[in-house]
Design a protein around this motif. Sequence first.
Motif, PDB file in Angstrom:
ATOM      1  N   SER A 181       0.824  -1.213   0.000  1.00 34.91           N
ATOM      2  CA  SER A 181       0.000   0.000   0.000  1.00 34.91           C
ATOM      3  C   SER A 181       0.856   1.260   0.000  1.00 34.91           C
ATOM      4  CB  SER A 181      -0.932   0.009   1.220  1.00 34.91           C
ATOM      5  OG  SER A 181      -0.191   0.169   2.418  1.00 34.91           O
ATOM      6  N   GLY A 182       2.114   1.146   0.450  1.00 34.78           N
ATOM      7  CA  GLY A 182       3.011   2.297   0.461  1.00 34.78           C
ATOM      8  C   GLY A 182       2.840   3.227   1.645  1.00 34.78           C
ATOM      9  N   ILE A 183       2.043   2.846   2.638  1.00 32.80           N
ATOM     10  CA  ILE A 183       1.782   3.755   3.760  1.00 32.80           C
ATOM     11  C   ILE A 183       2.727   3.530   4.937  1.00 32.80           C
ATOM     12  CG2 ILE A 183      -0.654   3.847   3.093  1.00 32.80           C
ATOM     13  CD1 ILE A 183      -1.270   2.204   5.629  1.00 32.80           C
ATOM     14  N   TYR A 184       3.580   2.498   4.840  1.00 31.89           N
ATOM     15  CA  TYR A 184       4.422   2.166   5.990  1.00 31.89           C
ATOM     16  C   TYR A 184       5.856   2.654   5.806  1.00 31.89           C
ATOM     17  CZ  TYR A 184       0.451  -0.608   7.305  1.00 31.89           C
ATOM     18  OH  TYR A 184      -0.823  -0.981   7.636  1.00 31.89           O
ATOM     19  N   ASP A 185       6.448   3.060   6.917  1.00 35.23           N
ATOM     20  CA  ASP A 185       7.836   3.520   6.929  1.00 35.23           C
ATOM     21  C   ASP A 185       8.799   2.372   7.183  1.00 35.23           C
ATOM     22  OD1 ASP A 185       7.378   6.532   6.791  1.00 35.23           O
ATOM     23  OD2 ASP A 185       6.142   5.983   8.502  1.00 35.23           O
ATOM     24  N   LEU A 186       8.268   1.271   7.750  1.00 36.07           N
ATOM     25  CA  LEU A 186       9.115   0.131   8.076  1.00 36.07           C
ATOM     26  C   LEU A 186       8.219  -1.087   8.297  1.00 36.07           C
ATOM     27  CD1 LEU A 186      12.290   0.195  10.204  1.00 36.07           C
ATOM     28  CD2 LEU A 186      10.610  -1.567  10.708  1.00 36.07           C
ATOM     29  N   VAL A 187       8.737  -2.272   7.970  1.00 38.63           N
ATOM     30  CA  VAL A 187       7.992  -3.518   8.159  1.00 38.63           C
ATOM     31  C   VAL A 187       8.803  -4.455   9.042  1.00 38.63           C
ATOM     32  CG1 VAL A 187       6.975  -5.550   7.048  1.00 38.63           C
ATOM     33  CG2 VAL A 187       6.841  -3.310   5.914  1.00 38.63           C
ATOM     34  N   ILE A 188       8.155  -5.024  10.066  1.00 41.06           N
ATOM     35  CA  ILE A 188       8.740  -6.103  10.857  1.00 41.06           C
ATOM     36  C   ILE A 188       8.085  -7.390  10.374  1.00 41.06           C
ATOM     37  CG2 ILE A 188       8.993  -7.108  13.155  1.00 41.06           C
ATOM     38  CD1 ILE A 188       8.938  -4.300  14.308  1.00 41.06           C
ATOM     39  N   LEU A 189       8.874  -8.304   9.843  1.00 44.00           N
ATOM     40  CA  LEU A 189       8.349  -9.458   9.121  1.00 44.00           C
ATOM     41  C   LEU A 189       8.832 -10.768   9.724  1.00 44.00           C
ATOM     42  CD1 LEU A 189       6.868 -10.491   6.517  1.00 44.00           C
ATOM     43  CD2 LEU A 189       9.080 -10.278   5.359  1.00 44.00           C
ATOM     44  N   ASP A 190       7.892 -11.619  10.119  1.00 48.00           N
ATOM     45  CA  ASP A 190       8.238 -12.954  10.597  1.00 48.00           C
ATOM     46  C   ASP A 190       8.640 -13.824   9.411  1.00 48.00           C
ATOM     47  OD1 ASP A 190       8.517 -15.139  12.280  1.00 48.00           O
ATOM     48  OD2 ASP A 190       6.411 -15.708  12.117  1.00 48.00           O
ATOM     49  N   GLY A 191       9.511 -14.796   9.649  1.00 41.88           N
ATOM     50  CA  GLY A 191       9.966 -15.653   8.565  1.00 41.88           C
ATOM     51  C   GLY A 191       8.991 -16.767   8.231  1.00 41.88           C
ATOM     52  N   MET A 192       8.360 -17.346   9.260  1.00 43.49           N
ATOM     53  CA  MET A 192       7.445 -18.473   9.065  1.00 43.49           C
ATOM     54  C   MET A 192       6.012 -17.993   9.231  1.00 43.49           C
ATOM     55  SD  MET A 192       9.575 -21.508  11.025  1.00 43.49           S
ATOM     56  CE  MET A 192       9.899 -20.551  12.515  1.00 43.49           C
ATOM     57  N   LEU A 193       5.329 -17.884   8.110  1.00 45.40           N
ATOM     58  CA  LEU A 193       3.971 -17.338   8.092  1.00 45.40           C
ATOM     59  C   LEU A 193       3.049 -18.248   7.296  1.00 45.40           C
ATOM     60  CD1 LEU A 193       4.901 -13.639   7.227  1.00 45.40           C
ATOM     61  CD2 LEU A 193       3.859 -14.375   9.386  1.00 45.40           C
ATOM     62  N   PRO A 194       1.755 -18.293   7.647  1.00 43.08           N
ATOM     63  CA  PRO A 194       0.805 -19.018   6.807  1.00 43.08           C
ATOM     64  C   PRO A 194       0.543 -18.283   5.499  1.00 43.08           C
ATOM     65  CG  PRO A 194      -0.326 -17.924   8.615  1.00 43.08           C
ATOM     66  CD  PRO A 194       1.148 -17.743   8.862  1.00 43.08           C
ATOM     67  N   LYS A 195       0.127 -19.022   4.486  1.00 49.72           N
ATOM     68  CA  LYS A 195      -0.258 -18.517   3.166  1.00 49.72           C
ATOM     69  C   LYS A 195       0.938 -18.093   2.310  1.00 49.72           C
ATOM     70  CE  LYS A 195      -4.928 -17.136   4.475  1.00 49.72           C
ATOM     71  NZ  LYS A 195      -5.954 -16.064   4.444  1.00 49.72           N
ATOM     72  N   MET A 196       1.905 -17.401   2.887  1.00 53.66           N
ATOM     73  CA  MET A 196       3.131 -17.034   2.172  1.00 53.66           C
ATOM     74  C   MET A 196       4.208 -16.761   3.209  1.00 53.66           C
ATOM     75  SD  MET A 196       3.894 -13.814  -0.417  1.00 53.66           S
ATOM     76  CE  MET A 196       2.513 -14.239  -1.474  1.00 53.66           C
ATOM     77  N   ASP A 197       5.370 -17.413   3.084  1.00 53.66           N
ATOM     78  CA  ASP A 197       6.405 -17.205   4.102  1.00 53.66           C
ATOM     79  C   ASP A 197       7.086 -15.852   3.933  1.00 53.66           C
ATOM     80  OD1 ASP A 197       8.275 -17.452   2.059  1.00 53.66           O
ATOM     81  OD2 ASP A 197       8.905 -19.472   2.630  1.00 53.66           O
ATOM     82  N   GLY A 198       7.901 -15.499   4.926  1.00 56.85           N
ATOM     83  CA  GLY A 198       8.517 -14.180   4.925  1.00 56.85           C
ATOM     84  C   GLY A 198       9.405 -13.921   3.727  1.00 56.85           C
ATOM     85  N   VAL A 199      10.159 -14.926   3.294  1.00 56.77           N
ATOM     86  CA  VAL A 199      11.016 -14.755   2.130  1.00 56.77           C
ATOM     87  C   VAL A 199      10.178 -14.481   0.888  1.00 56.77           C
ATOM     88  CG1 VAL A 199      12.639 -15.923   0.583  1.00 56.77           C
ATOM     89  CG2 VAL A 199      12.935 -16.105   3.054  1.00 56.77           C
ATOM     90  N   GLY A 200       9.045 -15.182   0.767  1.00 60.91           N
ATOM     91  CA  GLY A 200       8.148 -14.934  -0.360  1.00 60.91           C
ATOM     92  C   GLY A 200       7.578 -13.531  -0.341  1.00 60.91           C
ATOM     93  N   VAL A 201       7.208 -13.070   0.847  1.00 63.06           N
ATOM     94  CA  VAL A 201       6.707 -11.697   0.984  1.00 63.06           C
ATOM     95  C   VAL A 201       7.779 -10.704   0.535  1.00 63.06           C
ATOM     96  CG1 VAL A 201       5.946  -9.931   2.619  1.00 63.06           C
ATOM     97  CG2 VAL A 201       5.090 -12.267   2.833  1.00 63.06           C
ATOM     98  N   LEU A 202       9.008 -10.916   1.015  1.00 63.04           N
ATOM     99  CA  LEU A 202      10.113 -10.016   0.672  1.00 63.04           C
ATOM    100  C   LEU A 202      10.387  -9.991  -0.828  1.00 63.04           C
ATOM    101  CD1 LEU A 202      12.844 -10.524   3.407  1.00 63.04           C
ATOM    102  CD2 LEU A 202      12.017  -8.347   2.550  1.00 63.04           C
ATOM    103  N   LYS A 203      10.446 -11.160  -1.436  1.00 63.24           N
ATOM    104  CA  LYS A 203      10.744 -11.225  -2.872  1.00 63.24           C
ATOM    105  C   LYS A 203       9.687 -10.488  -3.685  1.00 63.24           C
ATOM    106  CE  LYS A 203      13.481 -15.478  -2.996  1.00 63.24           C
ATOM    107  NZ  LYS A 203      13.527 -16.891  -3.461  1.00 63.24           N
ATOM    108  N   ASN A 204       8.426 -10.685  -3.320  1.00 58.37           N
ATOM    109  CA  ASN A 204       7.347 -10.008  -4.046  1.00 58.37           C
ATOM    110  C   ASN A 204       7.351  -8.514  -3.798  1.00 58.37           C
ATOM    111  OD1 ASN A 204       5.304 -11.960  -5.507  1.00 58.37           O
ATOM    112  ND2 ASN A 204       5.950 -13.017  -3.647  1.00 58.37           N
ATOM    113  N   LEU A 205       7.668  -8.124  -2.571  1.00 57.87           N
ATOM    114  CA  LEU A 205       7.719  -6.707  -2.227  1.00 57.87           C
ATOM    115  C   LEU A 205       8.795  -5.999  -3.047  1.00 57.87           C
ATOM    116  CD1 LEU A 205       6.398  -4.708  -0.176  1.00 57.87           C
ATOM    117  CD2 LEU A 205       8.305  -5.210   1.358  1.00 57.87           C
TER     118      LEU A 205
END
Length: 229
Positions: free
Chosen positions: A42-66
């Motif tokens: 969404s672009g509204i955040y100044d920083l993200v704290i991201l867990d590595g093991m997540l349901p639906k999409m893991d943290g690495v997947g979130v990072l790569k897509n981001l």
Amino acid sequence: MRILIVEDEVRLAATLGDLLHINGYTVDLCHDGETGLDNALSGIYDLVILDGMLPKMDGVGVLKNLRKEGNATPVLMLTARSDLSDRVAGLDAGADYYLTKPFEPKELLACLRALIRRQPQLQDPEAITFGDLCLDQGMFSLRCGGQSVQLSRKEYDLMELLLRNQRQVITKETLLLKVWGYESDAEDNNVEVYISFLRKKLQRLRSQVTIRTIRRVGYCVEMGAGEGA
């Protein structure tokens, strides 16, 4: 400053949210990777704290897509995985820092401050100036000449966005997302009310800076008259 916490352990996420709120941050929570990615994009955040093991999409997947979408928001990866291969995978995917669980709250806060200092737009932590105005970030006040007025948190957040984007039009949608949050039910009228509050304070200060309305779009700060409706 608004921080997104993506953590599937609900109690831990709530504890982190409380810790950051006490230290002056605005925080939103979500508990799975797909929702986390959607919110982060969404672009509204100044920083993200991201867990590595997540349901639906893991943290690495979130990072790569981001990062694939060109989003450069700083990301602190927070995970129980401490193997070298896991740390390398997180950093290669685009993490700015990798902190393993368990961790000390002071260490987390220090990591956040370090990441925040890296952002060019936040290099001056004390004040933002435009024309004859000075927004004091430490005191939550707006100064002009020898006078000053105190701002509420939302007044401050709105003015900070406007002053950081000098002479650029900020849409109402952006203001709503940045100040009220992604899941807020606030509407355009909320923005209009707080813009009115800010205009009255600018008049009280007798500042030459005005908040201009761009009809059906949003607002910008400029020198001289031209508030609009």
